[in-house]
Design a protein around this motif. Structure first.
Motif, PDB file in Angstrom:
ATOM      1  N   GLU A 289     -12.776   9.509  -4.863  1.00 21.33           N
ATOM      2  CA  GLU A 289     -14.154   9.412  -5.357  1.00 21.33           C
ATOM      3  C   GLU A 289     -14.699   8.004  -5.129  1.00 21.33           C
ATOM      4  OE1 GLU A 289     -16.098  11.859  -6.569  1.00 21.33           O
ATOM      5  OE2 GLU A 289     -14.464  13.248  -6.102  1.00 21.33           O
ATOM      6  N   LEU A 290     -13.876   6.999  -5.403  1.00 20.73           N
ATOM      7  CA  LEU A 290     -14.311   5.615  -5.206  1.00 20.73           C
ATOM      8  C   LEU A 290     -14.592   5.302  -3.746  1.00 20.73           C
ATOM      9  CD1 LEU A 290     -12.111   3.476  -7.652  1.00 20.73           C
ATOM     10  CD2 LEU A 290     -14.603   3.460  -7.485  1.00 20.73           C
ATOM     11  N   ASP A 291     -13.942   6.021  -2.853  1.00 23.80           N
ATOM     12  CA  ASP A 291     -14.146   5.792  -1.427  1.00 23.80           C
ATOM     13  C   ASP A 291     -15.438   6.409  -0.888  1.00 23.80           C
ATOM     14  OD1 ASP A 291     -12.045   4.171  -0.808  1.00 23.80           O
ATOM     15  OD2 ASP A 291     -10.689   5.784  -0.199  1.00 23.80           O
TER      16      ASP A 291
ATOM     17  N   PHE B 137     -19.777   2.620  -2.906  1.00 22.59           N
ATOM     18  CA  PHE B 137     -19.439   1.530  -1.988  1.00 22.59           C
ATOM     19  C   PHE B 137     -19.405   0.169  -2.677  1.00 22.59           C
ATOM     20  CE2 PHE B 137     -21.017  -1.877   0.827  1.00 22.59           C
ATOM     21  CZ  PHE B 137     -19.969  -1.922   1.731  1.00 22.59           C
ATOM     22  N   LEU B 138     -20.405  -0.129  -3.504  1.00 20.13           N
ATOM     23  CA  LEU B 138     -20.474  -1.445  -4.158  1.00 20.13           C
ATOM     24  C   LEU B 138     -19.288  -1.672  -5.094  1.00 20.13           C
ATOM     25  CD1 LEU B 138     -24.277  -1.831  -4.962  1.00 20.13           C
ATOM     26  CD2 LEU B 138     -22.961  -2.981  -3.168  1.00 20.13           C
ATOM     27  N   TYR B 139     -18.880  -0.619  -5.811  1.00 18.08           N
ATOM     28  CA  TYR B 139     -17.750  -0.750  -6.730  1.00 18.08           C
ATOM     29  C   TYR B 139     -16.448  -0.977  -5.967  1.00 18.08           C
ATOM     30  CZ  TYR B 139     -21.150   1.722  -9.688  1.00 18.08           C
ATOM     31  OH  TYR B 139     -22.276   2.120 -10.354  1.00 18.08           O
ATOM     32  N   SER B 140     -16.212  -0.138  -4.976  1.00 17.25           N
ATOM     33  CA  SER B 140     -14.960  -0.258  -4.234  1.00 17.25           C
ATOM     34  C   SER B 140     -14.881  -1.591  -3.500  1.00 17.25           C
ATOM     35  CB  SER B 140     -14.802   0.903  -3.245  1.00 17.25           C
ATOM     36  OG  SER B 140     -15.848   0.922  -2.303  1.00 17.25           O
ATOM     37  N   LYS B 141     -16.025  -2.044  -2.972  1.00 12.85           N
ATOM     38  CA  LYS B 141     -16.043  -3.337  -2.283  1.00 12.85           C
ATOM     39  C   LYS B 141     -15.676  -4.471  -3.235  1.00 12.85           C
ATOM     40  CE  LYS B 141     -18.988  -6.302   0.593  1.00 12.85           C
ATOM     41  NZ  LYS B 141     -20.343  -6.469   1.199  1.00 12.85           N
ATOM     42  N   ARG B 142     -16.203  -4.384  -4.456  1.00  7.47           N
ATOM     43  CA  ARG B 142     -15.901  -5.424  -5.446  1.00  7.47           C
ATOM     44  C   ARG B 142     -14.431  -5.394  -5.844  1.00  7.47           C
ATOM     45  NH1 ARG B 142     -18.466  -5.901 -11.553  1.00  7.47           N
ATOM     46  NH2 ARG B 142     -17.645  -7.971 -12.021  1.00  7.47           N
ATOM     47  N   PHE B 143     -13.885  -4.174  -6.058  1.00 11.90           N
ATOM     48  CA  PHE B 143     -12.463  -4.057  -6.395  1.00 11.90           C
ATOM     49  C   PHE B 143     -11.595  -4.624  -5.266  1.00 11.90           C
ATOM     50  CE2 PHE B 143     -13.438  -0.362  -9.381  1.00 11.90           C
ATOM     51  CZ  PHE B 143     -13.094  -1.066 -10.521  1.00 11.90           C
TER      52      PHE B 143
ATOM     53  N   LYS C 173      -7.788  -8.389  -3.219  1.00  6.14           N
ATOM     54  CA  LYS C 173      -7.313  -9.161  -2.067  1.00  6.14           C
ATOM     55  C   LYS C 173      -7.219 -10.646  -2.413  1.00  6.14           C
ATOM     56  CE  LYS C 173      -8.643  -8.153   2.142  1.00  6.14           C
ATOM     57  NZ  LYS C 173      -9.436  -7.778   3.344  1.00  6.14           N
ATOM     58  N   LYS C 174      -8.128 -11.122  -3.221  1.00  7.40           N
ATOM     59  CA  LYS C 174      -8.059 -12.514  -3.682  1.00  7.40           C
ATOM     60  C   LYS C 174      -6.770 -12.748  -4.463  1.00  7.40           C
ATOM     61  CE  LYS C 174     -10.705 -15.956  -6.309  1.00  7.40           C
ATOM     62  NZ  LYS C 174     -11.951 -16.182  -7.105  1.00  7.40           N
ATOM     63  N   GLU C 175      -6.414 -11.783  -5.311  1.00  7.30           N
ATOM     64  CA  GLU C 175      -5.172 -11.869  -6.071  1.00  7.30           C
ATOM     65  C   GLU C 175      -3.961 -11.812  -5.140  1.00  7.30           C
ATOM     66  OE1 GLU C 175      -2.136 -11.783  -8.950  1.00  7.30           O
ATOM     67  OE2 GLU C 175      -4.242 -12.428  -9.131  1.00  7.30           O
ATOM     68  N   LEU C 176      -4.022 -10.965  -4.133  1.00 10.81           N
ATOM     69  CA  LEU C 176      -2.909 -10.858  -3.187  1.00 10.81           C
ATOM     70  C   LEU C 176      -2.745 -12.135  -2.364  1.00 10.81           C
ATOM     71  CD1 LEU C 176      -3.031  -7.229  -1.712  1.00 10.81           C
ATOM     72  CD2 LEU C 176      -1.413  -8.185  -3.355  1.00 10.81           C
ATOM     73  N   GLN C 177      -3.842 -12.748  -2.004  1.00 15.51           N
ATOM     74  CA  GLN C 177      -3.766 -14.003  -1.243  1.00 15.51           C
ATOM     75  C   GLN C 177      -3.096 -15.102  -2.060  1.00 15.51           C
ATOM     76  OE1 GLN C 177      -7.910 -14.302  -0.382  1.00 15.51           O
ATOM     77  NE2 GLN C 177      -7.826 -12.892   1.358  1.00 15.51           N
ATOM     78  N   LEU C 178      -3.394 -15.149  -3.348  1.00 16.77           N
ATOM     79  CA  LEU C 178      -2.737 -16.107  -4.224  1.00 16.77           C
ATOM     80  C   LEU C 178      -1.251 -15.780  -4.338  1.00 16.77           C
ATOM     81  CD1 LEU C 178      -2.851 -18.448  -6.267  1.00 16.77           C
ATOM     82  CD2 LEU C 178      -3.450 -16.773  -8.032  1.00 16.77           C
ATOM     83  N   ARG C 179      -0.936 -14.516  -4.435  1.00 18.87           N
ATOM     84  CA  ARG C 179       0.466 -14.097  -4.545  1.00 18.87           C
ATOM     85  C   ARG C 179       1.230 -14.422  -3.262  1.00 18.87           C
ATOM     86  NH1 ARG C 179       2.420 -11.416  -8.597  1.00 18.87           N
ATOM     87  NH2 ARG C 179       0.291 -11.080  -9.362  1.00 18.87           N
TER      88      ARG C 179
ATOM     89  N   SER D 104      -9.333  -1.099   2.240  1.00 21.60           N
ATOM     90  CA  SER D 104      -9.576  -0.033   1.267  1.00 21.60           C
ATOM     91  C   SER D 104      -8.595  -0.178   0.111  1.00 21.60           C
ATOM     92  CB  SER D 104      -9.398   1.343   1.919  1.00 21.60           C
ATOM     93  OG  SER D 104      -8.039   1.560   2.241  1.00 21.60           O
ATOM     94  N   LEU D 105      -8.921   0.493  -0.991  1.00 13.61           N
ATOM     95  CA  LEU D 105      -8.015   0.490  -2.136  1.00 13.61           C
ATOM     96  C   LEU D 105      -6.710   1.199  -1.791  1.00 13.61           C
ATOM     97  CD1 LEU D 105     -10.596   1.259  -4.967  1.00 13.61           C
ATOM     98  CD2 LEU D 105      -9.374  -0.895  -4.596  1.00 13.61           C
ATOM     99  N   LEU D 106      -6.814   2.241  -0.989  1.00 13.67           N
ATOM    100  CA  LEU D 106      -5.607   2.934  -0.552  1.00 13.67           C
ATOM    101  C   LEU D 106      -4.699   2.000   0.229  1.00 13.67           C
ATOM    102  CD1 LEU D 106      -3.890   5.469  -0.116  1.00 13.67           C
ATOM    103  CD2 LEU D 106      -5.339   6.022   1.849  1.00 13.67           C
ATOM    104  N   ALA D 107      -5.267   1.203   1.120  1.00 11.05           N
ATOM    105  CA  ALA D 107      -4.472   0.267   1.920  1.00 11.05           C
ATOM    106  C   ALA D 107      -3.775  -0.759   1.030  1.00 11.05           C
ATOM    107  CB  ALA D 107      -5.359  -0.433   2.941  1.00 11.05           C
ATOM    108  N   ILE D 108      -4.451  -1.222  -0.007  1.00 14.17           N
ATOM    109  CA  ILE D 108      -3.846  -2.181  -0.941  1.00 14.17           C
ATOM    110  C   ILE D 108      -2.698  -1.534  -1.696  1.00 14.17           C
ATOM    111  CG2 ILE D 108      -4.261  -3.523  -3.048  1.00 14.17           C
ATOM    112  CD1 ILE D 108      -7.087  -4.071  -1.965  1.00 14.17           C
ATOM    113  N   ASP D 109      -2.891  -0.279  -2.102  1.00 13.85           N
ATOM    114  CA  ASP D 109      -1.817   0.420  -2.813  1.00 13.85           C
ATOM    115  C   ASP D 109      -0.646   0.729  -1.893  1.00 13.85           C
ATOM    116  OD1 ASP D 109      -3.096   0.345  -5.251  1.00 13.85           O
ATOM    117  OD2 ASP D 109      -4.039   2.315  -5.028  1.00 13.85           O
ATOM    118  N   GLU D 110      -0.921   0.982  -0.617  1.00 12.58           N
ATOM    119  CA  GLU D 110       0.161   1.207   0.351  1.00 12.58           C
ATOM    120  C   GLU D 110       0.944  -0.079   0.593  1.00 12.58           C
ATOM    121  OE1 GLU D 110       1.426   3.759   1.764  1.00 12.58           O
ATOM    122  OE2 GLU D 110      -0.048   5.372   1.753  1.00 12.58           O
TER     123      GLU D 110
END
Length: 328
Positions: free
Chosen positions: A179-181, A186-192, A197-203, A221-227
């Protein structure tokens, strides 16, 4: 339990799901602040930070709040709920999930929608500290999924936990991600995606052998981050395995305390599985309320308090009164 007939009537301007969701998340101001922060050391060497507010030194009841994806204990929806309960005589413990309090956690793992071990650790800590006789749980979005998974998965939850409320909760993680995709989100998923990704870059700077800058950059995408991260860092085979094992929808039939699920019909984050009508009709403990409006955690009213705060307090107070009456 039969479905609950809602009393919520959204002001005309806020009957649009996107307006109510965005306003509540970005423009709402809540005149409340926590008294102190407690750092809880976890058995795996990591930590969690709790924001605390106390009604009185001898208080025997506490509400525990769980935030949503990329949130923290000081988001407006968390502050609004904390303020409401504090005013009615409750102590409040507002969770910051791992890495969400402004300081990155120590381990490569962080938090996810099914990390019930962290909620268990918080409850155990609070009981060692104060031995509360009554505990209420309130979860928002991802935190609502985590909370209901905990209630349905654990066979022996502490008897002090009397009731719970889940608000704007995606009960089927994979379906809600789809649904988010969709274009209208679009605006919500882009913000998430941007925040995660900012958190992942710090990690990545702390764990360069675990994840690369190139891998993070390629996540669109959120799916790519979860993968890439969420599933692998927390012991799941892939994103699909994570969604299947952590979605609370499979645990709802096992919940054994009064629990209210408050999901707006026009919440664009949620899939049909987040409205378990038949399950609620046949459950002694799961109460389902589906207001027509409210968006995602945006149950705005013509007053400072939001409907989700008044409804949560009402539900938990009514259950408390019923329990006290039954033991007289």
């Amino acid at each position: 339990m039969p479905l609950i007939k809602t009393k919520y009537k959204a002001p005309a301007f806020f009957r649009n799901a996107h307006i109510s969701s965005i306003y509540a998340a970005t423009l709402r101001k809540v005149d409340f602040s926590f008294i102190c922060q407690n750092r809880i050391e976890l058995s795996d060497g990591d930590f969690l930070d709790l924001e605390r507010s106390f009604y009185s030194p001898q208080n025997n009841k506490i509400i525990i709040l769980l935030h949503g994806l990329a949130g923290n204990a000081n988001r407006p929806y968390m502050l609004g709920m904390a303020k409401k309960f504090k005013a009615k005589g409750w102590d409040v413990a507002s969770m910051n999930f791992r890495s969400c309090s402004g300081e990155m956690n120590r381990l490569y793992r962080s938090y996810h929608a099914g990390a019930i071990e962290d909620l268990e650790a918080i409850i155990a800590h609070l009981q060692r500290e104060n031995k509360y006789s009554e505990i209420g749980l309130v979860g928002f979005s991802l935190g609502g999924n985590l909370m209901m998974k905990y209630l349905g998965e654990q066979n022996n939850i502490p008897s002090e936990i009397k009731s719970a409320v889940a608000i704007s909760t995606p009960c089927d993680l994979g379906a809600s991600l789809k649904e988010l995709d969709k274009t209208h989100n679009f605006l919500y998923s882009k913000r998430f995606i941007k925040n995660l990704k900012k958190e992942l870059q710090l990690r990545q700077t702390h764990f360069p052998s675990e994840i690369s800058k190139e891998e993070i950059t390629q996540c669109n995408s959120l799916l790519a981050i979860d993968e890439l991260y969420t599933s692998k860092a927390h012991g799941f085979k892939n994103a699909s395995d994570y969604y299947k094992k952590c979605s609370c929808i499979g645990f709802l039939p096992n919940i054994k305390i009064p629990t209210l699920l408050l999901n707006a019909k026009n919440d664009s984050f949620l899939s049909p599985n987040s409205y378990p009508v038949e399950l609620a009709k046949n459950s002694k403990f799961l109460h389902l309320e589906i207001p027509k409006h409210g968006g995602h955690v945006g149950f705005i009213q013509h007053k400072n308090a939001y409907y989700q705060e008044e409804r949560t307090l009402e539900f938990i107070t009514q259950e408390r009164s019923r329990i006290l009456e039954s033991i007289k």
